[in-house]
Design a protein around this motif. Sequence first.
Motif, PDB file in Angstrom:
ATOM      1  N   CYS A  41       0.935  -1.301  -0.045  1.00  0.00           N
ATOM      2  CA  CYS A  41       0.065  -0.041   0.089  1.00  0.00           C
ATOM      3  C   CYS A  41       0.808   1.193   0.029  1.00  0.00           C
ATOM      4  O   CYS A  41       0.327   2.319  -0.328  1.00  0.00           O
ATOM      5  N   GLU A  44       3.551   0.835  -3.790  1.00  0.00           N
ATOM      6  CA  GLU A  44       2.766   0.678  -5.078  1.00  0.00           C
ATOM      7  C   GLU A  44       1.801   1.886  -5.165  1.00  0.00           C
ATOM      8  O   GLU A  44       1.569   2.284  -6.165  1.00  0.00           O
ATOM      9  N   LEU A  45       1.519   2.568  -3.933  1.00  0.00           N
ATOM     10  CA  LEU A  45       0.445   3.515  -4.127  1.00  0.00           C
ATOM     11  C   LEU A  45       0.822   4.938  -3.807  1.00  0.00           C
ATOM     12  O   LEU A  45       0.354   5.929  -4.097  1.00  0.00           O
ATOM     13  N   CYS A 150      -6.652   2.176   4.458  1.00  0.00           N
ATOM     14  CA  CYS A 150      -6.703   0.738   3.824  1.00  0.00           C
ATOM     15  C   CYS A 150      -8.055  -0.140   4.379  1.00  0.00           C
ATOM     16  O   CYS A 150      -7.820  -0.297   5.355  1.00  0.00           O
ATOM     17  N   VAL A 177      -4.475   8.340   0.075  1.00  0.00           N
ATOM     18  CA  VAL A 177      -4.567   7.172  -0.570  1.00  0.00           C
ATOM     19  C   VAL A 177      -5.776   6.208   0.158  1.00  0.00           C
ATOM     20  O   VAL A 177      -5.572   6.132   1.381  1.00  0.00           O
ATOM     21  N   THR A 179      -7.946   2.607  -0.134  1.00  0.00           N
ATOM     22  CA  THR A 179      -7.964   0.886  -0.830  1.00  0.00           C
ATOM     23  C   THR A 179      -9.358   0.692  -0.210  1.00  0.00           C
ATOM     24  O   THR A 179      -9.465   0.784   1.058  1.00  0.00           O
ATOM     25  N   GLU A 221      -5.510   4.963 -10.126  1.00  0.00           N
ATOM     26  CA  GLU A 221      -6.392   4.196  -9.792  1.00  0.00           C
ATOM     27  C   GLU A 221      -5.938   2.786 -10.190  1.00  0.00           C
ATOM     28  O   GLU A 221      -5.565   2.699 -11.230  1.00  0.00           O
ATOM     29  N   MET A 224      -5.913  -3.890  -6.492  1.00  0.00           N
ATOM     30  CA  MET A 224      -4.774  -4.380  -5.495  1.00  0.00           C
ATOM     31  C   MET A 224      -5.162  -5.559  -4.837  1.00  0.00           C
ATOM     32  O   MET A 224      -6.170  -5.651  -3.806  1.00  0.00           O
ATOM     33  N   ALA A 242      -7.871   0.489  -5.258  1.00  0.00           N
ATOM     34  CA  ALA A 242      -6.802   1.495  -4.754  1.00  0.00           C
ATOM     35  C   ALA A 242      -7.114   2.770  -5.420  1.00  0.00           C
ATOM     36  O   ALA A 242      -6.968   2.500  -6.847  1.00  0.00           O
ATOM     37  N   SER A 243      -6.832   3.715  -4.858  1.00  0.00           N
ATOM     38  CA  SER A 243      -6.814   4.947  -5.562  1.00  0.00           C
ATOM     39  C   SER A 243      -5.874   6.093  -4.698  1.00  0.00           C
ATOM     40  O   SER A 243      -5.758   6.120  -3.501  1.00  0.00           O
ATOM     41  N   ARG A 244      -5.237   7.015  -5.535  1.00  0.00           N
ATOM     42  CA  ARG A 244      -4.401   8.274  -4.935  1.00  0.00           C
ATOM     43  C   ARG A 244      -4.956   9.560  -5.373  1.00  0.00           C
ATOM     44  O   ARG A 244      -5.286   9.370  -6.722  1.00  0.00           O
TER      45      ARG A 244
END
Length: 250
Positions: A41, A44-45, A150, A177, A179, A221, A224, A242-244
């Motif tokens: 998390c 990668e994000l 998360c 961030v 998820t 996006e 995950m 997942a999104s940032r």
Amino acid sequence: MNPYEADKQLNLYLLFHYGTAKETLPYSFGPREALNFPARCVSELVDTARLGPDRRALEVGCSVGRTSFELARHCGEVIGMDSSENFIGAANELAQKGLLDYTRTHEGHIHLRSVAAVPEDIDRSRVSFRTGDALALPDSLGSFDLVIACNLICRLPRPLDFLKRLPSLVNPGGQLVLTTPFTWLEEYTPPENWLGGTAKAEDSFNGLRGALEPAFALEMEKDMPFLIKETARKYQWTVAQASRWVRTSH
């Protein structure tokens, strides 16, 4: 009673956060890309290039703390919060000692001893943990350069209230961030509070976007996968969305 206060859940999540690949998936086959979700998390994000020793991060719904510890590689101060006193007690012991003994269910009444360990190259002094309600976050927390949550949203009774609190927590230009597998269950969230999954609002991500814009702009996006081991031969394989997001000036 909070279901996450049970010792069985504590041990399950200690394995999920700190279990080695061999402990979690000892077979020569299986979804290895779903391992190490709490650490992924961050790797990668999060856009770690925007962080540094003068940056603050907040994890809401931190469970037993692995993601918060990973954030300490990139931030000078990290606060992890969770509603479970059991989870926060374990996270605080890991912050103090770096190690925590626990047992994991193997089969039936057979349990195996394991040790949760924070990676030695992480500065644990940068991280603090406290119990707290995601729907009643105190103003004294201040604001942050990164907020991460998360798999929390679909476990809240009023997820929209949490999302509305986020603009005041994230500094302009800061990262958010999230998820979530959007596994809406009535035992956690009344259907009228779901962001989607109903005839009226089918797509939960559209509901999430509507709650965050224009205070946040979507940057990334992705799907995950994660793997939770319950017993030697029983697993939960799930795909979180997942999104940032970046905090705008709105």
